[in-house]
Design a protein around this motif. Structure first.
Motif, PDB file in Angstrom:
ATOM      1  N   LYS A  72       0.823  -1.211   0.000  1.00  0.00           N
ATOM      2  CA  LYS A  72       0.000   0.000   0.000  1.00  0.00           C
ATOM      3  C   LYS A  72       0.855   1.259   0.000  1.00  0.00           C
ATOM      4  CE  LYS A  72      -4.093  -2.053   2.066  1.00  0.00           C
ATOM      5  NZ  LYS A  72      -4.999  -2.033   3.223  1.00  0.00           N
ATOM      6  N   TYR A  73       1.997   1.233   0.686  1.00  0.00           N
ATOM      7  CA  TYR A  73       2.919   2.366   0.645  1.00  0.00           C
ATOM      8  C   TYR A  73       3.398   2.598  -0.784  1.00  0.00           C
ATOM      9  CZ  TYR A  73       3.513   2.459   5.771  1.00  0.00           C
ATOM     10  OH  TYR A  73       3.327   2.568   7.123  1.00  0.00           O
ATOM     11  N   GLU A  74       3.800   1.520  -1.457  1.00  0.00           N
ATOM     12  CA  GLU A  74       4.337   1.648  -2.812  1.00  0.00           C
ATOM     13  C   GLU A  74       3.286   2.102  -3.806  1.00  0.00           C
ATOM     14  OE1 GLU A  74       6.497  -1.723  -4.223  1.00  0.00           O
ATOM     15  OE2 GLU A  74       8.039  -1.536  -2.668  1.00  0.00           O
ATOM     16  N   ARG A  75       2.059   1.717  -3.622  1.00  0.00           N
ATOM     17  CA  ARG A  75       0.984   2.118  -4.529  1.00  0.00           C
ATOM     18  C   ARG A  75       0.465   3.512  -4.208  1.00  0.00           C
ATOM     19  NH1 ARG A  75      -2.013  -1.622  -7.511  1.00  0.00           N
ATOM     20  NH2 ARG A  75      -2.910   0.351  -8.152  1.00  0.00           N
ATOM     21  N   GLY A  76       0.834   4.053  -3.033  1.00  0.00           N
ATOM     22  CA  GLY A  76       0.341   5.360  -2.635  1.00  0.00           C
ATOM     23  C   GLY A  76      -1.047   5.297  -2.042  1.00  0.00           C
ATOM     24  N   ILE A  77      -1.498   4.097  -1.702  1.00  0.00           N
ATOM     25  CA  ILE A  77      -2.831   3.922  -1.125  1.00  0.00           C
ATOM     26  C   ILE A  77      -2.832   4.406   0.318  1.00  0.00           C
ATOM     27  CG2 ILE A  77      -4.565   2.199  -0.451  1.00  0.00           C
ATOM     28  CD1 ILE A  77      -3.540   0.557  -2.907  1.00  0.00           C
ATOM     29  N   ASN A  78      -1.779   4.074   1.055  1.00  0.00           N
ATOM     30  CA  ASN A  78      -1.629   4.548   2.432  1.00  0.00           C
ATOM     31  C   ASN A  78      -0.493   5.551   2.501  1.00  0.00           C
ATOM     32  OD1 ASN A  78      -3.602   2.738   3.135  1.00  0.00           O
ATOM     33  ND2 ASN A  78      -2.334   1.560   4.543  1.00  0.00           N
ATOM     34  N   ARG A  79      -0.671   6.534   3.330  1.00  0.00           N
ATOM     35  CA  ARG A  79       0.370   7.538   3.525  1.00  0.00           C
ATOM     36  C   ARG A  79       1.472   6.989   4.411  1.00  0.00           C
ATOM     37  NH1 ARG A  79      -2.451  13.396   3.943  1.00  0.00           N
ATOM     38  NH2 ARG A  79      -2.702  13.531   1.701  1.00  0.00           N
ATOM     39  N   VAL A  80       2.680   7.480   4.172  1.00  0.00           N
ATOM     40  CA  VAL A  80       3.837   7.072   4.957  1.00  0.00           C
ATOM     41  C   VAL A  80       4.100   8.165   5.985  1.00  0.00           C
ATOM     42  CG1 VAL A  80       6.275   6.458   4.866  1.00  0.00           C
ATOM     43  CG2 VAL A  80       4.788   5.878   2.952  1.00  0.00           C
ATOM     44  N   SER A  81       4.136   7.798   7.256  1.00  0.00           N
ATOM     45  CA  SER A  81       4.414   8.779   8.301  1.00  0.00           C
ATOM     46  C   SER A  81       5.883   9.189   8.236  1.00  0.00           C
ATOM     47  CB  SER A  81       4.110   8.192   9.684  1.00  0.00           C
ATOM     48  OG  SER A  81       5.064   7.191   9.997  1.00  0.00           O
ATOM     49  N   ALA A  82       6.227  10.267   8.885  1.00  0.00           N
ATOM     50  CA  ALA A  82       7.610  10.753   8.883  1.00  0.00           C
ATOM     51  C   ALA A  82       8.554   9.718   9.482  1.00  0.00           C
ATOM     52  CB  ALA A  82       7.704  12.073   9.659  1.00  0.00           C
ATOM     53  N   GLY A  83       8.145   9.104  10.573  1.00  0.00           N
ATOM     54  CA  GLY A  83       8.982   8.090  11.213  1.00  0.00           C
ATOM     55  C   GLY A  83       9.191   6.875  10.332  1.00  0.00           C
ATOM     56  N   ARG A  84       8.127   6.443   9.659  1.00  0.00           N
ATOM     57  CA  ARG A  84       8.223   5.281   8.773  1.00  0.00           C
ATOM     58  C   ARG A  84       9.075   5.623   7.553  1.00  0.00           C
ATOM     59  NH1 ARG A  84       7.299   0.934  10.714  1.00  0.00           N
ATOM     60  NH2 ARG A  84       5.108   1.214  11.120  1.00  0.00           N
ATOM     61  N   LEU A  85       8.937   6.843   7.040  1.00  0.00           N
ATOM     62  CA  LEU A  85       9.752   7.261   5.898  1.00  0.00           C
ATOM     63  C   LEU A  85      11.227   7.256   6.270  1.00  0.00           C
ATOM     64  CD1 LEU A  85       9.881   8.235   2.993  1.00  0.00           C
ATOM     65  CD2 LEU A  85       9.581  10.566   3.837  1.00  0.00           C
ATOM     66  N   TYR A  86      11.534   7.663   7.494  1.00  0.00           N
ATOM     67  CA  TYR A  86      12.920   7.628   7.969  1.00  0.00           C
ATOM     68  C   TYR A  86      13.432   6.186   7.978  1.00  0.00           C
ATOM     69  CZ  TYR A  86      16.986   8.136  10.955  1.00  0.00           C
ATOM     70  OH  TYR A  86      18.269   8.085  11.453  1.00  0.00           O
ATOM     71  N   GLU A  87      12.614   5.255   8.481  1.00  0.00           N
ATOM     72  CA  GLU A  87      13.017   3.839   8.507  1.00  0.00           C
ATOM     73  C   GLU A  87      13.238   3.305   7.096  1.00  0.00           C
ATOM     74  OE1 GLU A  87      10.754   1.073  10.972  1.00  0.00           O
ATOM     75  OE2 GLU A  87       9.877   2.813  11.968  1.00  0.00           O
ATOM     76  N   ILE A  88      12.333   3.646   6.188  1.00  0.00           N
ATOM     77  CA  ILE A  88      12.455   3.183   4.805  1.00  0.00           C
ATOM     78  C   ILE A  88      13.726   3.723   4.176  1.00  0.00           C
ATOM     79  CG2 ILE A  88      11.431   3.350   2.491  1.00  0.00           C
ATOM     80  CD1 ILE A  88       8.657   3.341   3.898  1.00  0.00           C
ATOM     81  N   ALA A  89      14.013   4.998   4.413  1.00  0.00           N
ATOM     82  CA  ALA A  89      15.229   5.604   3.864  1.00  0.00           C
ATOM     83  C   ALA A  89      16.472   4.914   4.407  1.00  0.00           C
ATOM     84  CB  ALA A  89      15.266   7.101   4.178  1.00  0.00           C
ATOM     85  N   GLN A  90      16.457   4.568   5.693  1.00  0.00           N
ATOM     86  CA  GLN A  90      17.597   3.874   6.295  1.00  0.00           C
ATOM     87  C   GLN A  90      17.789   2.491   5.667  1.00  0.00           C
ATOM     88  OE1 GLN A  90      19.726   5.125   8.888  1.00  0.00           O
ATOM     89  NE2 GLN A  90      18.738   6.957   8.083  1.00  0.00           N
ATOM     90  N   VAL A  91      16.707   1.752   5.511  1.00  0.00           N
ATOM     91  CA  VAL A  91      16.767   0.404   4.952  1.00  0.00           C
ATOM     92  C   VAL A  91      17.224   0.434   3.492  1.00  0.00           C
ATOM     93  CG1 VAL A  91      15.297  -1.527   4.223  1.00  0.00           C
ATOM     94  CG2 VAL A  91      15.112  -0.631   6.540  1.00  0.00           C
ATOM     95  N   LEU A  92      16.764   1.438   2.747  1.00  0.00           N
ATOM     96  CA  LEU A  92      17.108   1.530   1.330  1.00  0.00           C
ATOM     97  C   LEU A  92      18.394   2.317   1.085  1.00  0.00           C
ATOM     98  CD1 LEU A  92      13.538   2.066  -0.201  1.00  0.00           C
ATOM     99  CD2 LEU A  92      14.820  -0.072   0.075  1.00  0.00           C
ATOM    100  N   SER A  93      19.036   2.755   2.146  1.00  0.00           N
ATOM    101  CA  SER A  93      20.326   3.463   2.081  1.00  0.00           C
ATOM    102  C   SER A  93      20.284   4.709   1.204  1.00  0.00           C
ATOM    103  CB  SER A  93      21.427   2.520   1.584  1.00  0.00           C
ATOM    104  OG  SER A  93      21.520   1.402   2.415  1.00  0.00           O
TER     105      SER A  93
END
Length: 147
Positions: A72-93
């Motif tokens: 759902k994050y990738e499709r844009g169906i659900n919004r990504v919170s700031a904290g979750r976006l930080y985690e995603i950025a860390q995981v994806l380097s």
């Protein structure tokens, strides 16, 4: 019956009663539909995930959500919170700003067939378990590429 202070009434009502500032702010908020920014961010998450050779399940495990939530994050169906976006950025380097590239009024960026092929190549390359085979493929690409 006592007269109520207008400032108290405005706070209790949330400023709704004809306040132009409230109306303008309300029109900018989401109405429950996916917005362009959510789809844009999701497209960049998907692109980076594929470049790293990760599946949606692997990404979900790394950021601590279900497969469905990552989808759902990738499709844009659900919004990504700031904290979750930080985690995603860390995981994806990548830095958080990576997900906002190309956002200056252009909406969601389409992926060309050439870009899609490059992403698929990167994903497949990352899944080759034998390092010698990866090196051989890399050398082949160097030989085939023009100087």
């Amino acid at each position: 019956m006592t007269q109520e202070d207008p400032s108290i009434k405005a706070r209790r009502d949330g400023g709704k009663n004809g306040d132009p500032a409230y109306s303008a702010a309300a029109s900018c908020r989401s109405t429950g539909r996916t917005q362009d920014i959510d789809r844009h961010l999701g497209a960049w998450v998907r692109e980076r995930r594929i470049m790293l050779g990760l599946t949606q399940q692997q990404l979900a495990d790394l950021i601590g959500v279900t497969y469905q939530q990552a989808h759902k994050y990738e499709r844009g169906i659900n919004r990504v919170s700031a904290g979750r976006l930080y985690e995603i950025a860390q995981v994806l380097s990548v830095p958080i700003g990576y997900f906002f590239e190309g956002l200056d009024g252009q909406g969601t960026r389409g992926v060309s067939p050439r870009e899609r092929m490059c992403l698929e190549l990167a994903r497949n390359f990352a899944q080759i378990p034998n390092e010698r085979h990866q090196e051989a493929l890399s050398q082949l690409a160097r030989v085939l590429a023009p100087d």
